[in-house]
Scaffold this motif. Structure first.
Motif, short mmCIF file in Angstrom:
data_model
loop_
_atom_site.label_atom_id
_atom_site.label_comp_id
_atom_site.label_asym_id
_atom_site.label_seq_id
_atom_site.Cartn_x
_atom_site.Cartn_y
_atom_site.Cartn_z
N VAL A 19 0.87 -1.18 0.00
CA VAL A 19 0.00 0.00 0.00
C VAL A 19 0.90 1.23 0.00
N VAL A 20 0.60 2.15 -0.91
CA VAL A 20 1.41 3.38 -0.97
C VAL A 20 0.49 4.59 -0.86
N GLY A 21 1.06 5.70 -0.47
CA GLY A 21 0.27 6.92 -0.33
C GLY A 21 -0.11 7.52 -1.67
N ASP A 22 0.72 7.29 -2.67
CA ASP A 22 0.50 7.94 -3.96
C ASP A 22 0.98 6.99 -5.06
N ARG A 23 0.11 6.72 -6.03
CA ARG A 23 0.44 5.76 -7.10
C ARG A 23 1.67 6.19 -7.90
N ARG A 24 1.97 7.47 -7.87
CA ARG A 24 3.11 7.95 -8.65
C ARG A 24 4.44 7.38 -8.15
N GLU A 25 4.42 6.85 -6.92
CA GLU A 25 5.63 6.18 -6.44
C GLU A 25 5.97 5.00 -7.34
N VAL A 26 4.94 4.29 -7.80
CA VAL A 26 5.17 3.14 -8.69
C VAL A 26 5.65 3.65 -10.05
N MET A 27 5.02 4.73 -10.53
CA MET A 27 5.45 5.31 -11.82
C MET A 27 6.93 5.65 -11.78
N ARG A 28 7.33 6.27 -10.69
CA ARG A 28 8.75 6.67 -10.58
C ARG A 28 9.65 5.45 -10.51
N ALA A 29 9.23 4.46 -9.74
CA ALA A 29 10.08 3.28 -9.56
C ALA A 29 10.26 2.50 -10.87
N LEU A 30 9.23 2.53 -11.73
CA LEU A 30 9.29 1.74 -12.96
C LEU A 30 9.56 2.60 -14.19
N ALA A 31 9.88 3.85 -13.98
CA ALA A 31 10.11 4.75 -15.12
C ALA A 31 11.18 4.17 -16.04
N GLY A 32 10.88 4.15 -17.33
CA GLY A 32 11.87 3.67 -18.31
C GLY A 32 11.83 2.18 -18.54
N ASP A 33 11.05 1.44 -17.76
CA ASP A 33 10.97 0.00 -17.98
C ASP A 33 9.51 -0.36 -18.30
N PHE A 34 9.16 -0.16 -19.56
CA PHE A 34 7.76 -0.34 -19.97
C PHE A 34 7.31 -1.78 -19.77
N ARG A 35 8.22 -2.71 -20.03
CA ARG A 35 7.86 -4.13 -19.91
C ARG A 35 7.54 -4.47 -18.45
N ALA A 36 8.36 -3.99 -17.53
CA ALA A 36 8.11 -4.27 -16.11
C ALA A 36 6.82 -3.59 -15.66
N ASP A 47 2.16 -7.33 -25.01
CA ASP A 47 3.16 -6.35 -25.48
C ASP A 47 3.23 -6.36 -27.01
N CYS A 48 2.18 -5.84 -27.63
CA CYS A 48 2.13 -5.83 -29.10
C CYS A 48 3.05 -4.72 -29.63
N GLN A 49 3.82 -5.05 -30.63
CA GLN A 49 4.82 -4.10 -31.13
C GLN A 49 4.20 -2.83 -31.67
N TYR A 50 3.02 -2.92 -32.25
CA TYR A 50 2.42 -1.76 -32.90
C TYR A 50 1.59 -0.91 -31.95
N CYS A 51 1.51 -1.30 -30.67
CA CYS A 51 0.53 -0.68 -29.77
C CYS A 51 0.88 0.77 -29.47
N PHE A 52 -0.10 1.66 -29.62
CA PHE A 52 0.15 3.08 -29.41
C PHE A 52 0.36 3.41 -27.94
N ARG A 62 12.65 -0.64 -29.00
CA ARG A 62 12.24 -1.76 -28.14
C ARG A 62 12.30 -3.10 -28.85
N PHE A 63 12.15 -3.10 -30.18
CA PHE A 63 12.12 -4.36 -30.93
C PHE A 63 13.08 -4.28 -32.11
N PRO A 64 14.39 -4.26 -31.81
CA PRO A 64 15.36 -4.10 -32.90
C PRO A 64 15.21 -5.20 -33.96
N GLY A 65 15.27 -4.78 -35.22
CA GLY A 65 15.19 -5.75 -36.31
C GLY A 65 13.78 -6.23 -36.61
N THR A 66 12.76 -5.60 -36.01
CA THR A 66 11.40 -6.08 -36.27
C THR A 66 11.00 -5.89 -37.74
N ALA A 67 10.29 -6.88 -38.24
CA ALA A 67 9.79 -6.78 -39.61
C ALA A 67 8.58 -5.85 -39.70
#
Lengths: 163, 371
Positions: free
Chosen positions: B45-62, B104-109, B294-299
Motif C-alpha cells: 500500500v502506498v500513499g501515492d500511485r506515482r511512487e510506482v510510476m517513478r520506480a518503474l520509469a523507463g521499464d515499460f515491460r516491467a 506487449d504488441c509491437q504496434y501498440c500506441f 524496443r524491438f530491434p530488427g522487427t519486420a
C-alpha cells in the motif's frame, strides 16, 4: 546528436568490416545526423525484410557507383539516398517510376506539368498549365484533350488506384 | 515450457509480479477480489500511485507486470481519439476503466501514449464510471450510443483478477440506448459467460493472421484460442465484433487474411457477427522510434510505409487500397450483410474501397449501434 554518437549507438551489433563500409559512405557523402538517421533506419528496414545484415545493402553496385561520381557532395548524397530509397521502397519507387514514364509518354509539352501526389497519398493529381497567350492556352488544351482521348489520364489514375 | 508458451499462458491467466494499492482503496471490492484471486502476489500500500510510476520509469515491460489499484479521479468517458482531422469517424465513446495491458504488441500506441504513466492500472471505482455513463444515457434517451472499454486497455485482460465484467455487463444489459463493446485479444471470458448480455454487449476480438501474431503480438493468445473463446461467448448470448486492425502487409498476407476470414466465419454465425472493422498499420514518428528501440530488427517497420498528412506512417495508399478491397471481398463472401468499416482512414480511401464516401460520423455510429 553527433554523427559519431549516432553511429556508435546504431551500429553496436555490426562487425568492424560493416562499420568500415558505413564509414566509407559517411566520409564520401558527409550526411547530416538527420540524413544519417534515415539511412540507418532504411538499412535496418531492408535487413528486416530481406533477412540480411543491416550493412548488406551497402554492397549494392548502384550505391557504390554513386560514391564514385564526381560532383557536389549534396548532389551525390541526394542520388545515393534516392537509390537507397528505391531499395527500401521497391514497389512505391516502381510505381512512381511507372507514373513518371507515363507522364513522359503523354508528351503534353512544356506548357503542361503533371504532378502526382507526394508518396502517392491522397489521390490528387495536379495538372498545371503555364502559358503566355491565348494560342498557347488553346494548344495546351488540345494536347490535354488528345491525351485524355488516348486514355492516358485514365491510365495515370489507374496507377494511383491499387498496387 | 517454451518462452512462447509461457507468454501465452501468462496472457490467459495473467498474474502480475506485484500489486500496489493506493492508500484509501484497500477496502474497495475490486481490491478484495484481486487479493482473493491472486493470493500469492506481493501487495503493498502506498500513499501515492506515482511512487510506482517513478520506480518503474523507463521499464515499460516491467510496468506492464505491476498492477496498480487506485481510484480514477478524472472523467471516465471520452470521445474516441481515432476521430482526428482528415479521417472518417464512427462516433465512438471510450470508457476508461483501466490503463495499459499485460500483452506487449509491437504496434501498440500505448507504448508512446503511456510513456510517462506506464504501470498497469485498474480503477477501483467503477461505480463512478457507471454513474457517469448513466447520466449521459439518461440525458439523451433518443440517441443510441456505442461505448467501449478497450481503448487504453484490453477490456478483459484483467477480468480474471478484477471480476469487473460482473459489475458492468448487468448495468449495460439493463439499458436500452447503448451498446457496450468489450474489445480484447484474450480468452478471459469465464466471468462473462455466466452473465446475460440481453443483446446490449458486443465482445470484440482483434485478430490477425498467425504470421503477424507471431511477429508482433507478444503474450497474446493464438488466433485459434481467441476464436474458441468467441464460440463460448456466442453460446452465452453475446454478439461478436471483429477488428482486423492493424492490417499488416507481409509476404503471404493474402493467404493469411483469407484463411483468417474463413476461420472467423467458421467460428461465429453470421447472425451473431455485429461488425468487422479494418484499419491499416499506422504509427506516429514517435511510436516508430519507440518500436525500433524496443524491438530491434522487427519486420513490422519493413513494410512500405510513408508519412501521411495527418502525421502518421501508413503503407502507401495503393497498397492499402488493395488490401482493404481484397479483404472486404472475402468478408462479404463469408459473412454477407455484416457491416464492414474502416478505422482511421481517409474519405478518399473509403470511397475507393466501398465505391461511396463514408457515412457522416453519427450515421455510421448509429448503423453499428443498431446491430
Amino acid at each position: 546528436m553527433t554523427i559519431e554518437t549516432l553511429i556508435a549507438q546504431r551500429t553496436a551489433t555490426w562487425t568492424d568490416e560493416e562499420r568500415v563500409a558505413l564509414g566509407t559512405v559517411v566520409e564520401a557523402l558527409r550526411p547530416s545526423p538527420r540524413h544519417l538517421t534515415d539511412i540507418l533506419d532504411w538499412l535496418d528496414d531492408i535487413a528486416a525484410r530481406e533477412r540480411v545484415r543491416p550493412a548488406a545493402a551497402l554492397a549494392d553496385r548502384d550505391l557504390q557507383a554513386v560514391l564514385r561520381f564526381r560532383g557536389a557532395q549534396a548532389d551525390r548524397l541526394k542520388r545515393w539516398k534516392e537509390r537507397l530509397r528505391r531499395l527500401r521502397y521497391p514497389r512505391l519507387a516502381a510505381r512512381e517510376a511507372a507514373i513518371a514514364d507515363l507522364v513522359r509518354t503523354m508528351d503534353l509539352g512544356s506548357a503542361i506539368a503533371v504532378m502526382p501526389p507526394p508518396a502517392l497519398e491522397g489521390g490528387l493529381v495536379t495538372f498545371a498549365i503555364a502559358v503566355r497567350s491565348t494560342g498557347e492556352f488553346a494548344a495546351a488544351l488540345e494536347r490535354l484533350r488528345e491525351g485524355f482521348a488516348r486514355g492516358d489520364v485514365g491510365r495515370l489514375f489507374a496507377l494511383l488506384d491499387e498496387a | 515450457m517454451t518462452p512462447g508458451a509461457r507468454a501465452w499462458y501468462t496472457a490467459r491467466v495473467f498474474i502480475p509480479d506485484a500489486i500496489t494499492v493506493e492508500r484509501g482503496a484497500e477496502d474497495a471490492p475490486m481490491v478484495r477480489r484481486c487479493r482473493e484471486r491472486a493470493p500469492g502476489v506481493p501487495l503493498t500500500v502506498v500513499g501515492d500511485r506515482r511512487e510506482v510510476m517513478r520506480a518503474l520509469a523507463g521499464d515499460f515491460r516491467a510496468a506492464k507486470r505491476h498492477l496498480v489499484l487506485a481510484p480514477r479521479r478524472g472523467p471516465f468517458l471520452e470521445h474516441c481519439p481515432g476521430g482526428t482531422r482528415g479521417v472518417a469517424c464512427c462516433s465512438y465513446l471510450v470508457l476508461n476503466l483501466a490503463s495499459n495491458c499485460p500483452m506487449d504488441c509491437q504496434y501498440c500506441f500505448l507504448q508512446e501514449y503511456l510513456t510517462h504513466n506506464a504501470p498497469l492500472t485498474a480503477y477501483v471505482n467503477p461505480e463512478a464510471a457507471l454513474a457517469e455513463v448513466a447520466e449521459i444515457l439518461d440525458r439523451h434517451p433518443d440517441r443510441m450510443f456505442r461505448i467501449g472499454t478497450g481503448e487504453l486497455a484490453d477490456s478483459l485482460a484483467l477480468d480474471p483478477l478484477t471480476g469487473l465484467s460482473r459489475d458492468i455487463v448487468p448495468f449495460f444489459a439493463a439499458r436500452s440506448n447503448v451498446l457496450l463493446e468489450l474489445k480484447t485479444k484474450t480468452t478471459a471470458v469465464d466471468d462473462l459467460v455466466g452473465l446475460d448480455p440481453r443483446e446490449r454487449v458486443v465482445v470484440s476480438w482483434t485478430l490477425g493472421p498467425p504470421a503477424t501474431v507471431a511477429m508482433a503480438e507478444e503474450g497474446a493468445p493464438p488466433i485459434a484460442a481467441r476464436l474458441a473463446a468467441a464460440r463460448r461467448v456466442v453460446a452465452a448470448g453475446y454478439k461478436i465484433g471483429v477488428h482486423l486492425d492493424p492490417l499488416i502487409e507481409h509476404p503471404g498476407w493474402e493467404e493469411g487474411y483469407r484463411g483468417l476470414v474463413a476461420a472467423i466465419a467458421d467460428a461465429v454465425p453470421v447472425e451473431r457477427l455485429a461488425w468487422v472493422s479494418m484499419g491499416g498499420l499506422r504509427l506516429t514518428p514517435g511510436l516508430r522510434a519507440t518500436v525500433r528501440e524496443r524491438f530491434p530488427g522487427t519486420a513490422l517497420l519493413a513494410g512500405e510505409q510513408v508519412l501521411m498528412p495527418d502525421g502518421k506512417w501508413r503503407d502507401f495508399q495503393p497498397l492499402r487500397v488493395r488490401m482493404y478491397r481484397r479483404i472486404r471481398s472475402w468478408i462479404e463472401a463469408a459473412a454477407p450483410g455484416v457491416p464492414v468499416y474502416l478505422c482511421m482512414e481517409t474519405p478518399e480511401v473509403w470511397a475507393k474501397v466501398f465505391g461511396t464516401p463514408p457515412l457522416p460520423d453519427r450515421a455510421l455510429g448509429a448503423l453499428l449501434a443498431a446491430r
